[in-house]
Scaffold this active site. Structure first.
Site, PDB file in Angstrom:
ATOM      1  N   ARG A 229       0.849  -1.186   0.000  1.00  0.00           N
ATOM      2  CA  ARG A 229       0.000   0.000   0.000  1.00  0.00           C
ATOM      3  C   ARG A 229       0.890   1.242   0.000  1.00  0.00           C
ATOM      4  O   ARG A 229       1.944   1.246   0.643  1.00  0.00           O
ATOM      5  CB  ARG A 229      -0.873   0.040   1.257  1.00  0.00           C
ATOM      6  CG  ARG A 229      -2.059  -0.898   1.228  1.00  0.00           C
ATOM      7  CD  ARG A 229      -3.131  -0.446   0.238  1.00  0.00           C
ATOM      8  NE  ARG A 229      -4.283  -1.321   0.245  1.00  0.00           N
ATOM      9  CZ  ARG A 229      -4.491  -2.308  -0.619  1.00  0.00           C
ATOM     10  NH1 ARG A 229      -3.620  -2.559  -1.575  1.00  0.00           N
ATOM     11  NH2 ARG A 229      -5.592  -3.044  -0.556  1.00  0.00           N
ATOM     12  N   GLU A 258      -3.902   7.415  -4.760  1.00  0.00           N
ATOM     13  CA  GLU A 258      -4.235   6.863  -6.078  1.00  0.00           C
ATOM     14  C   GLU A 258      -5.564   7.410  -6.578  1.00  0.00           C
ATOM     15  O   GLU A 258      -6.466   7.592  -5.757  1.00  0.00           O
ATOM     16  CB  GLU A 258      -4.297   5.330  -5.984  1.00  0.00           C
ATOM     17  CG  GLU A 258      -2.955   4.757  -5.564  1.00  0.00           C
ATOM     18  CD  GLU A 258      -3.001   3.257  -5.317  1.00  0.00           C
ATOM     19  OE1 GLU A 258      -4.034   2.634  -5.586  1.00  0.00           O
ATOM     20  OE2 GLU A 258      -2.000   2.722  -4.846  1.00  0.00           O
ATOM     21  N   HIS A 276      -1.145   0.357  -9.839  1.00  0.00           N
ATOM     22  CA  HIS A 276      -1.810  -0.610  -8.947  1.00  0.00           C
ATOM     23  C   HIS A 276      -2.394  -1.781  -9.762  1.00  0.00           C
ATOM     24  O   HIS A 276      -3.615  -2.002  -9.738  1.00  0.00           O
ATOM     25  CB  HIS A 276      -2.915   0.072  -8.130  1.00  0.00           C
ATOM     26  CG  HIS A 276      -3.290  -0.696  -6.882  1.00  0.00           C
ATOM     27  ND1 HIS A 276      -3.669  -0.071  -5.714  1.00  0.00           N
ATOM     28  CD2 HIS A 276      -3.348  -2.026  -6.642  1.00  0.00           C
ATOM     29  CE1 HIS A 276      -3.956  -1.004  -4.810  1.00  0.00           C
ATOM     30  NE2 HIS A 276      -3.771  -2.197  -5.356  1.00  0.00           N
TER      31      HIS A 276
HETATM   32  C1  8YV Z   1      -6.875  -4.729  -6.289  1.00  0.00           C
HETATM   33  C2  8YV Z   1      -5.652  -4.890  -4.016  1.00  0.00           C
HETATM   34  O1  8YV Z   1      -6.370  -3.686  -7.023  1.00  0.00           O
HETATM   35  O2  8YV Z   1      -6.406  -6.962  -3.213  1.00  0.00           O
HETATM   36  C3  8YV Z   1      -6.037  -5.833  -2.933  1.00  0.00           C
HETATM   37  O3  8YV Z   1      -5.966  -5.444  -1.764  1.00  0.00           O
HETATM   38  O4  8YV Z   1      -5.201  -3.839  -3.743  1.00  0.00           O
HETATM   39  C4  8YV Z   1      -5.783  -5.295  -5.436  1.00  0.00           C
HETATM   40  O5  8YV Z   1      -5.769  -6.633  -5.615  1.00  0.00           O
HETATM   41  C5  8YV Z   1      -8.172  -4.340  -5.759  1.00  0.00           C
HETATM   42  O6  8YV Z   1      -8.499  -4.986  -4.617  1.00  0.00           O
HETATM   43  C6  8YV Z   1      -9.258  -4.527  -6.792  1.00  0.00           C
HETATM   44  O7  8YV Z   1     -10.505  -4.354  -6.275  1.00  0.00           O
END
Ligand code: 8YV
Length: 310
Positions: A229, A258, A276
């Protein structure tokens, strides 16, 4: 079921809309308020993602909520304490994205060290006619430090063994039975490492974990890779260290704000930036969507969510 606008991939949203009595939460804050006043009481399920999350003001407007299904593995957007207190089930999508996130960690690492993106531009510009590409930094056999030896961190470590790298890690506590040496602090790990990969969870416990002390320890020959993150890194400080070559470079898939990436960060030569996308493959997204749907189906079949975050 409530689905915040834009929180799910369209294919999943379409499937849930077909199967459940779904309402789409409007994106604009003023519309949300009137929407929730009218619909909030009837909502039993929330299908969300880690970024939109499930936090107090929204949860308060959903007094009969029974289950949350989040499309992703990150829990930093979910108020787990409140969800637990209200006995709301929480499903998420662990495991299925480990491989792709680990792959992107390595793609960023290889790119920032070996200059793939730069070399590609070099060829396209025709600069090869003028002379050879500058020498880069070796990856194989180097030292890889991993902050966060969870499911994703372990797969990154496995990838590293294929590159004959030596691996050490830092975690809240040592992982029982791990073959890798534990560093008791992020600074100790950064001092040792050539490459420092962040694979920890986001949230309060890791907020700005990487700042001056860790970057000083990583030093002018060290590279930082972040697939966890943006909040784990003090981005302002990171930009200073990159600008002044106090670390060698960074490969970043996640950012503080973001989709905003600061112009200064984007202007630096020693960074590779991706939007991301670590879990963003057809195969992994299909598996994540399936798990998010299975969590809801299983819950409403009385079996409880398949993958519980609580
Ligand atoms: C995705 C993420 O971009 O799983 C996570 O925590 O940050 C990523 O896999 C996101 O969750 C898509 O909804």
């Amino acid at each position: 079921m409530l689905i915040p606008q834009g929180a799910l991939l369209p294919a999943l949203q379409a499937r849930l809309e077909k199967k459940y009595d779904a309402r789409i939460l409007p994106a604009a804050a003023q519309d949300q308020e009137s929407f929730l006043k009218a619909e909030g009481e009837g909502i039993e399920a929330l299908a969300t993602n880690p970024k939109f999350g499930a936090r107090a003001p929204l949860l308060d407007a959903l007094p009969n909520l029974k289950v949350v299904s989040s499309l992703g593995v990150g829990l930093d957007g979910l108020d787990l304490e409140l969800l637990r207190k209200r006995d709301i089930a929480v499903g998420y999508t662990p495991e299925v994205l480990n491989d792709c996130v680990a792959d992107i960690a390595f793609a960023l690492l290889l790119d920032v060290a070996r200059g793939i993106t730069k070399a590609d531009a070099f060829v396209r510009r025709g600069d090869w006619y003028k002379g050879g590409f500058p020498m880069t930094t070796r990856v194989s056999g180097k030292r890889l430090g991993i902050i966060g030896m969870g499911r994703i961190g372990s797969v990154i470590a496995r990838r590293a063994l294929g590159f004959d790298m030596e691996v050490r890690y830092h975690n809240r506590r040592p992982v029982e039975g791990s073959q890798f040496q534990y560093a008791s602090t992020p600074v100790e790990l950064a001092e040792w490492a050539d490459f420092l990969v962040l694979a920890s969870a986001g949230g309060a416990a890791t907020n700005k974990l990487v700042s001056t002390d860790v970057l000083n320890a990583l030093g002018p020959k060290g590279y930082l890779i972040n697939v966890s993150r943006g909040s784990v890194v003090d981005e302002k400080v990171l930009i200073e260290y990159l600008r002044d070559a106090r670390i060698a470079g960074a490969g970043l898939d996640v950012f503080e704000q973001e989709p905003g990436v600061s112009a200064e960060l984007a202007s630096l030569e020693n960074v590779v930036l991706t939007p991301h996308v670590a879990s963003n493959t057809v195969e992994t997204r299909a598996a994540m969507m399936q798990r998010a749907e299975d969590n809801l189906d299983a819950f409403f079949a009385g079996k409880g969510v398949v993958s519980s975050a609580l």
